[in-house]
Design an enzyme around this catalytic site. Structure first.
Site, PDB file in Angstrom:
ATOM      1  CB  SER A  88      36.655 -11.438 -26.903  1.00  0.00           C
ATOM      2  OG  SER A  88      35.698 -11.305 -28.267  1.00  0.00           O
TER       3      SER A  88
ATOM      4  CE1 TYR B 194      30.092 -13.747 -31.608  1.00  0.00           C
ATOM      5  CE2 TYR B 194      32.321 -12.718 -31.493  1.00  0.00           C
ATOM      6  CZ  TYR B 194      30.621 -13.032 -30.821  1.00  0.00           C
ATOM      7  OH  TYR B 194      30.160 -12.392 -30.303  1.00  0.00           O
TER       8      TYR B 194
ATOM      9  CB  THR C  82      29.767 -17.079 -29.064  1.00  0.00           C
ATOM     10  OG1 THR C  82      30.542 -17.049 -28.090  1.00  0.00           O
ATOM     11  CG2 THR C  82      28.985 -16.395 -28.616  1.00  0.00           C
TER      12      THR C  82
ATOM     13  CE  LYS D 208      29.659 -16.403 -23.584  1.00  0.00           C
ATOM     14  NZ  LYS D 208      29.012 -14.944 -24.364  1.00  0.00           N
TER      15      LYS D 208
ATOM     16  CG  HIS E 246      26.341 -12.492 -26.934  1.00  0.00           C
ATOM     17  ND1 HIS E 246      26.255 -13.021 -27.667  1.00  0.00           N
ATOM     18  CD2 HIS E 246      26.958 -11.565 -26.989  1.00  0.00           C
ATOM     19  CE1 HIS E 246      27.999 -12.630 -28.304  1.00  0.00           C
ATOM     20  NE2 HIS E 246      27.999 -11.406 -27.612  1.00  0.00           N
TER      21      HIS E 246
END
Ligand code: FNR
Length: 359
Positions: free
Chosen positions: A108, A132, A158, A227, A251
């Site tokens: 992440s 992100y 994402t 995603k 999520h």
């Protein structure tokens, strides 16, 4: 717990009693009424299996590939933030366990270990990096370049979080020894949460549009996976914009509540994509039969989020390894009992909605 956990629920029970309450709450919660979160698990229970018999299942091969790279079984590790709340070795332990198990891990953006130390802890392990797309373009570019340099094989972007879902509206007050170590600018914001704007707290740029894919294409040669795509309309747009994969995901029920369960959305996405890119799914996967159902409905592989955090909190690397092994063995058994010796034997008609059998 007196004995070793034997299923994913056992790991969850352990985490619930072992973790400090605030960490447990951060990891376990979904947004608002938890409808989507609960549905992500319940939707699997509404699906029934139609096994085939008398097909040689003396040897079962679970191996497959994702974007051309081999994995030993189709269960991978979803990106989850701040893993060092669960265990001091956090993402490093997860990466080692994922490599030992023969899986793929997604790191992440909000990790508590650096892109570099995770890569160096499992140099041969298959790793993807989660992006992100933040407001600061230089931050984005720098993370992409670091991930490329360290051998991450794809970017998982994402797209379901232009704002934070309600569960994390209260910023997580990190213990002082931890930070969002890969995004220094974000730490500044979080150290002053009371004065930060909603946009700053989210971090993600809410102005992002489909043009972002083009920008990514110019910034990197790495494959791009989106995603959080949940409709056929967006799946078709994703294909038109040349993405390499779609991860169907809600999520973990932490963003928009009352969206359908990922496993319910999957057939719509598979139909819309029409084999133009790989499709994966995550959310609510707790049993080997869940994995089987996802593959029968068209997923190439599944990803798990919270079970990895429960494994980490149990025994660090060893705990994550056990979680992956348990799901893998449950999946192997499901394949055998379904009459499938390899993944290509798993077919669409093997899974139906329970309403077919109830009058
Ligand atoms: C997540 N998830 C997530 N997703 C993402 O794209 N970026 C992230 O940083 C995070 N962080 C995160 C933290 C925590 C504590 C959880 C529980 C989840 C979502 C994650 O990738 C995945 O979609 C879900 O966790 C899958 O559902 P299950 O397996 O947890 O039911």
């Amino acid at each position: 717990m007196s004995s070793d956990p034997v299923c994913i629920d056992d790991f969850e029970q352990h985490a619930k009693t072992f973790l400090p309450k605030t960490y447990w709450k951060y990891y376990s919660s979904g947004s608002y009424a938890h409808i989507s979160f609960e549905e992500s698990k319940n939707a699997f229970k509404r699906l029934r299996l139609r096994p085939r018999v008398l097909r040689d299942v003396s040897s079962i091969d679970m191996s497959t590939s994702i974007l051309g790279d081999k994995i030993d079984f189709p269960i991978c590790v979803a990106p989850t933030a701040v893993q060092k709340l669960a265990h001091p070795n956090g993402e490093i332990a997860t990466a080692k366990a994922s490599y030992r198990a023969g899986s793929c891990m997604v790191l992440s953006t909000w990790a508590t270990s650096t892109i570099e130390e995770v890569a160096q802890s499992s140099p041969k392990g298959l790793k993807w990096f989660h992006m992100y797309m933040l407001t600061n373009e230089n931050d984005n570019l720098s993370r992409i370049h670091r991930a490329e340099k360290e051998g991450y094989k794809a970017l998982v972007v994402t797209v379901d979080a232009p704002y934070r879902g309600s569960t994390t509206k209260d910023p997580l007050y990190m213990p002082p020894h931890l930070s969002y170590i890969n995004v220094e600018s974000y730490n500044c914001v979080l150290n002053n949460p009371d004065t930060a704007t909603e946009e700053e707290l989210t971090g993600v740029n809410p102005k992002n549009t489909w043009d972002m894919i083009q920008w990514l294409r110019s910034a990197t040669k790495l494959p791009v996976i989106l995603k959080g795509v949940l409709t056929a309309e967006d799946a078709r747009l994703a294909v038109q914009h040349g993405v390499d994969g779609i991860l169907v995901s809600i999520h973990g029920g932490r963003q928009l509540d009352t969206v359908p369960a990922p496993i319910e959305v999957l057939p719509e996405i598979i139909a819309a994509v029409n084999n133009k890119c790989e499709v994966y799914v995550d959310g609510g996967i707790r049993y080997g039969t869940d994995v089987f159902k996802a593959l029968a409905l068209g997923a190439r592989a599944v990803f798990i989020g919270r079970p990895v955090l429960w494994g980490l909190s149990y025994q660090g690397e060893e705990g994550v390894y056990k979680v992956l092994q348990i799901l893998k063995e449950e999946f192997r058994l499901a394949m055998g009992l379904m009459g499938c010796a390899s993944l290509k034997d798993i077919s669409r008609e093997m899974v139906v909605h329970q309403s077919r059998y109830s009058r």
